[in-house]
Design a protein around this motif. Structure first.
Motif, PDB file in Angstrom:
ATOM      1  N   VAL A 173       0.842  -1.216   0.000  1.00 50.89           N
ATOM      2  CA  VAL A 173       0.000   0.000   0.000  1.00 50.89           C
ATOM      3  C   VAL A 173       0.868   1.252   0.000  1.00 50.89           C
ATOM      4  O   VAL A 173       1.824   1.357   0.767  1.00 50.89           O
ATOM      5  N   LYS A 174       0.488   2.211  -0.861  1.00 50.11           N
ATOM      6  CA  LYS A 174       1.223   3.489  -0.927  1.00 50.11           C
ATOM      7  C   LYS A 174       0.759   4.414   0.195  1.00 50.11           C
ATOM      8  O   LYS A 174      -0.416   4.357   0.594  1.00 50.11           O
ATOM      9  N   ASP A 175       1.628   5.264   0.687  1.00 52.27           N
ATOM     10  CA  ASP A 175       1.241   6.218   1.733  1.00 52.27           C
ATOM     11  C   ASP A 175       0.098   7.108   1.255  1.00 52.27           C
ATOM     12  O   ASP A 175       0.126   7.580   0.113  1.00 52.27           O
ATOM     13  N   GLY A 176      -0.876   7.312   2.102  1.00 55.04           N
ATOM     14  CA  GLY A 176      -1.976   8.238   1.783  1.00 55.04           C
ATOM     15  C   GLY A 176      -3.094   7.609   0.976  1.00 55.04           C
ATOM     16  O   GLY A 176      -4.013   8.311   0.530  1.00 55.04           O
ATOM     17  N   ALA A 177      -3.041   6.285   0.783  1.00 56.43           N
ATOM     18  CA  ALA A 177      -4.079   5.628  -0.030  1.00 56.43           C
ATOM     19  C   ALA A 177      -5.400   5.528   0.742  1.00 56.43           C
ATOM     20  O   ALA A 177      -5.441   5.671   1.970  1.00 56.43           O
ATOM     21  N   THR A 178      -6.457   5.295  -0.015  1.00 54.96           N
ATOM     22  CA  THR A 178      -7.763   4.954   0.571  1.00 54.96           C
ATOM     23  C   THR A 178      -7.948   3.458   0.373  1.00 54.96           C
ATOM     24  O   THR A 178      -7.788   2.956  -0.745  1.00 54.96           O
ATOM     25  N   VAL A 179      -8.261   2.740   1.445  1.00 49.84           N
ATOM     26  CA  VAL A 179      -8.414   1.281   1.347  1.00 49.84           C
ATOM     27  C   VAL A 179      -9.818   0.881   1.812  1.00 49.84           C
ATOM     28  O   VAL A 179     -10.228   1.209   2.933  1.00 49.84           O
ATOM     29  N   ILE A 180     -10.545   0.208   0.939  1.00 45.02           N
ATOM     30  CA  ILE A 180     -11.883  -0.288   1.272  1.00 45.02           C
ATOM     31  C   ILE A 180     -11.817  -1.811   1.286  1.00 45.02           C
ATOM     32  O   ILE A 180     -11.470  -2.450   0.283  1.00 45.02           O
ATOM     33  N   ASP A 181     -12.142  -2.366   2.450  1.00 44.34           N
ATOM     34  CA  ASP A 181     -12.017  -3.820   2.674  1.00 44.34           C
ATOM     35  C   ASP A 181     -13.397  -4.477   2.559  1.00 44.34           C
ATOM     36  O   ASP A 181     -14.279  -4.226   3.389  1.00 44.34           O
TER      37      ASP A 181
END
Ligand code: NAP
Length: 299
Positions: A226-234
């Protein structure tokens, strides 16, 4: 390292349910038809029973009518199709779902296609999916619809962003990729749809501004992907044994939350993320079904 904003499906779905409950009150006042959602449950699978019960409970909460049609594991495909026809023809029922997965001897595609597109509140029918692709008003598949509403509620920027979707199932990953590429908000992303044949997945996920993870593997997405500052929806939901819990299990997602969260600008948890949104979307679609029927009957 940053303090991520937790994208709470509980908060967003509560707001949606409150709005729907108000709408039901308004329908009652004008003497209109109270929305009615039916759920068909085949067999005794524990997880499916939990999901269906939660859907029925949500209906009660907002003032909808609801019915649960329980059928034995051994029901034949023909009998199930007959039951679907009965629901299609029942004017009191505005929308219905057939809880998946079905027993192996039943063809899920046949069942999905037997549901009237006017009552297809899960949004899985080819007519609903075709309309979605063409940007026409339709029932959106409940889980991707819920994710779109979460992104909207939290004002998460999407235009021009690179969205990577992991998983290409017909009910989550594929429709999600289409919605994120649409010329609207949320949307206007450049989308990469990945699956089990994708090479160098980590190289791709590291380029993602928005990552939507629907792979069905517990804690698959780790911090190094994961890149810094990403949005992650699980999207993932997995029951794992936990003797400290009264139920004997706890829920985890497809994302290793504790290590991924500090890298994110926004992240949705499991439980309390996408799950409640799926149910809220189902209620929204049922309300839409009533409006669509009203419109069709006035023509
Ligand atoms: P699914 O039908 O099993 O699809 C999984 C997808 O992941 C497939 O497209 C598969 O690729 C892909 N995949 C498998 N291994 C991979 C790898 N190593 N790299 C990249 N992609 C890989 O799952 P689903 O129905 O979409 O569900 C996914 C998860 O979300 C599950 O945990 C499910 O329980 C959960 N879920 C939650 C909700 C909710 O309301 N929160 C709703 C629906 C589903 P192939 O196509 O090549 O096989």
């Amino acid at each position: 390292m940053c303090q991520p904003i937790i994208v709470s499906g509980i908060e967003v779905s509560d707001k949606i349910k409150q709005d729907i409950a108000q709408e039901v009150e308004a329908i009652k006042l004008r003497g209109g038809k109270i929305p009615h959602l039916a759920a068909v449950l085949v067999g005794n699978d524990g997880a499916s029973q939990t999901y269906v019960n939660a859907k029925v409970k949500a209906c009660e909460l907002v003032g909808f009518g609801s019915s649960l049609v329980r059928l034995p594991e051994t029901i034949s495909e023909t009998e199930l199709l007959k039951e679907i026809e009965r629901l299609n023809n029942n004017d009191n029922i505005d929308g219905f779902i057939v809880q998946l997965p079905l027993p192996k001897h039943i063809d899920e595609q046949k069942v999905t296609q037997a549901i009237s597109p006017l009552k297809d509140v899960d949004g899985f029918h080819p007519v609903s999916l075709g309309k979605m692709v063409l940007d026409l008003p339709s029932f959106l598949p409940a889980t991707p619809y819920g994710i779109v509403e979460m992104l909207r509620h939290y004002n998460i920027p999407t235009e021009g962003k690179h969205c990577v979707v992991i998983g290409r199932s017909h009910i989550v990953g594929s429709p999600m990729s289409i919605l994120m590429a649409r010329n609207s908000y949320p949307g206007n992303c450049t989308v990469t749809l990945t699956h089990s044949r994708t090479k160098n997945l980590k190289e791709i996920t590291l380029q993602a501004d928005i990552l939507i993870v629907a792979i069905g593997k517990p804690e698959f997405l780790t911090a190094d992907m994961v890149k810094d500052g990403a949005t992650v929806i699980d999207v993932g939901i997995h029951r794992i044994e936990d003797a400290t819990k009264k139920s004997g299990y706890r829920l985890i997602g497809d994302v290793k939350f504790d290590e991924v969260a500090p890298k994110c600008a926004f992240i949705s948890p499991v439980p309390g993320g996408v799950g409640p949104m799926t149910i809220a979307s189902l209620l929204k679609n049922t309300l839409l079904a009533v409006e669509t029927h009203d419109y069709a009957s006035q023509k």
